[in-house]
Design a protein around this motif. Structure first.
Motif, PDB file in Angstrom:
ATOM      1  N   ILE A  90       0.858  -1.184   0.000  1.00 49.41           N
ATOM      2  CA  ILE A  90       0.000   0.000   0.000  1.00 49.41           C
ATOM      3  C   ILE A  90       0.897   1.237   0.000  1.00 49.41           C
ATOM      4  N   GLU A  91       0.840   2.014  -1.081  1.00 43.22           N
ATOM      5  CA  GLU A  91       1.621   3.249  -1.195  1.00 43.22           C
ATOM      6  C   GLU A  91       0.643   4.410  -1.051  1.00 43.22           C
ATOM      7  N   THR A  92       0.555   4.998   0.132  1.00 47.23           N
ATOM      8  CA  THR A  92      -0.400   6.077   0.379  1.00 47.23           C
ATOM      9  C   THR A  92       0.105   7.401  -0.201  1.00 47.23           C
ATOM     10  N   ASN A 102       1.001  11.120  -0.359  1.00 49.70           N
ATOM     11  CA  ASN A 102       1.320  12.022   0.748  1.00 49.70           C
ATOM     12  C   ASN A 102       0.436  13.263   0.782  1.00 49.70           C
ATOM     13  N   CYS A 105      -3.848   9.255   6.110  1.00 47.22           N
ATOM     14  CA  CYS A 105      -3.113   8.151   5.491  1.00 47.22           C
ATOM     15  C   CYS A 105      -3.862   6.827   5.655  1.00 47.22           C
ATOM     16  N   SER A 106      -3.369   5.778   5.008  1.00 41.86           N
ATOM     17  CA  SER A 106      -4.022   4.468   5.064  1.00 41.86           C
ATOM     18  C   SER A 106      -4.052   3.881   6.470  1.00 41.86           C
ATOM     19  N   ASN A 107      -3.100   4.265   7.311  1.00 43.55           N
ATOM     20  CA  ASN A 107      -3.079   3.753   8.682  1.00 43.55           C
ATOM     21  C   ASN A 107      -3.834   4.658   9.660  1.00 43.55           C
ATOM     22  N   SER A 167      -1.311  13.205   7.356  1.00 44.35           N
ATOM     23  CA  SER A 167      -0.109  13.446   6.557  1.00 44.35           C
ATOM     24  C   SER A 167       0.547  14.774   6.917  1.00 44.35           C
ATOM     25  N   CYS A 218       3.075  10.038   4.450  1.00 39.69           N
ATOM     26  CA  CYS A 218       2.331   8.861   4.924  1.00 39.69           C
ATOM     27  C   CYS A 218       3.217   7.624   4.969  1.00 39.69           C
ATOM     28  N   ASP A 245       3.878   3.703   4.468  1.00 34.27           N
ATOM     29  CA  ASP A 245       3.424   2.714   3.497  1.00 34.27           C
ATOM     30  C   ASP A 245       3.450   1.328   4.116  1.00 34.27           C
ATOM     31  N   ARG A 246       2.517   0.477   3.684  1.00 32.19           N
ATOM     32  CA  ARG A 246       2.314  -0.838   4.285  1.00 32.19           C
ATOM     33  C   ARG A 246       2.887  -1.957   3.428  1.00 32.19           C
ATOM     34  N   TRP A 278       4.580  -1.016   8.762  1.00 28.37           N
ATOM     35  CA  TRP A 278       4.420   0.301   8.155  1.00 28.37           C
ATOM     36  C   TRP A 278       5.788   0.983   8.138  1.00 28.37           C
TER      37      TRP A 278
END
Length: 241
Positions: free
Chosen positions: A126-128, A130, A135-137, A141, A150, A152-153, A191
């Protein structure tokens, strides 16, 4: 989990050690992303993607193989290589990538028998962006008006534990050994903070087969065995009556 047996004669060999003769990684496929480039530099297998938002670096994965000719004792967990995730500000990221790890080894002092195998590891990514607020988590940001980017996962979707069973004949004795690829030591994933990196170790283990804990029977299996035992008891009672 697949296992197969290989029988060979070990003449005056101590089979309680395993020696790696070669480890190599190859990023064989990926999904998503732009400007995705696999390469090898100083034996490190690299995968890079994305156009840098600013003058900087692409995001990417590395796999650095473990040192060849390293010898490991039985029941010892040891490293096959080091995985690294680099997180830098880019435009479009990948959604997954596949790493093929090929390694060769011999048992004891029997250098005439070299065994080679390949295990495949798939990572979900997962590339969130910025520029989003959240963010995804779930983190922001921007903190106190400052753009922090952000995280990334990285998640190992396929993280196999595969085994090979070797039957070693030493004189008039026969021993069974098992070699396991136990997977990466990152648990469910991690992350990675913007402009930072995360690492994980791919591990293996060499042991006597009898030292490996048996796989517990599922509850349904125990119920089935109990039921069969009950049927047998009823049958015995009928025969005795």
């Amino acid at each position: 989990m697949a296992a197969f047996a290989v029988v060979f004669a070990a003449v005056s060999a101590n089979a309680s050690t395993l020696t790696l003769t070669n480890v190599a990684g190859n990023w064989s496929s990926w999904t998503g992303g732009v400007s995705v480039t696999p390469s090898t530099r100083d034996e490190v297998s690299e995968l890079r993607w994305g156009t840098p938002r600013f003058v900087g670096k692409q995001s990417g994965y590395d796999f650095k193989p473990a040192e060849a000719s390293s010898t490991h004792q039985e029941d010892e967990t040891f490293a096959l290589g080091l995985f690294t995730h680099h997180n830098f500000p880019i435009d479009v990221g990948i959604t997954s990538a596949t790493l093929d790890v090929t390694f060769s080894f011999y048992l004891g002092e029997d250098t005439d028998n070299i065994y080679t195998r390949t295990s495949q590891f798939v990572f979900s990514h997962i590339e969130t962006p910025n520029m989003v607020r959240v963010c995804s988590n779930g983190k922001r940001s921007r903190v106190n008006g400052v753009q922090v980017g952000c995280e990334d996962r990285v998640t190992p979707v396929t993280n196999p534990s595969k085994s090979e069973v070797f039957t070693v004949v030493e004189g008039n004795k026969t021993h069974k050994y098992m070699f396991d690829v136990t997977g990466f030591d990152i648990g469910d994933g991690f992350w990675t903070v913007e402009n930072q990196k995360n690492t994980a170790t791919l591990q293996g283990r060499f042991t006597y087969e009898e030292n490996v804990a048996p796989i517990p029977l599922p509850a349904a299996g125990w119920m089935l065995l109990a039921g069969l035992g009950g049927i047998g008891a009823v049958a015995r009672r009928r025969r005795n009556s």
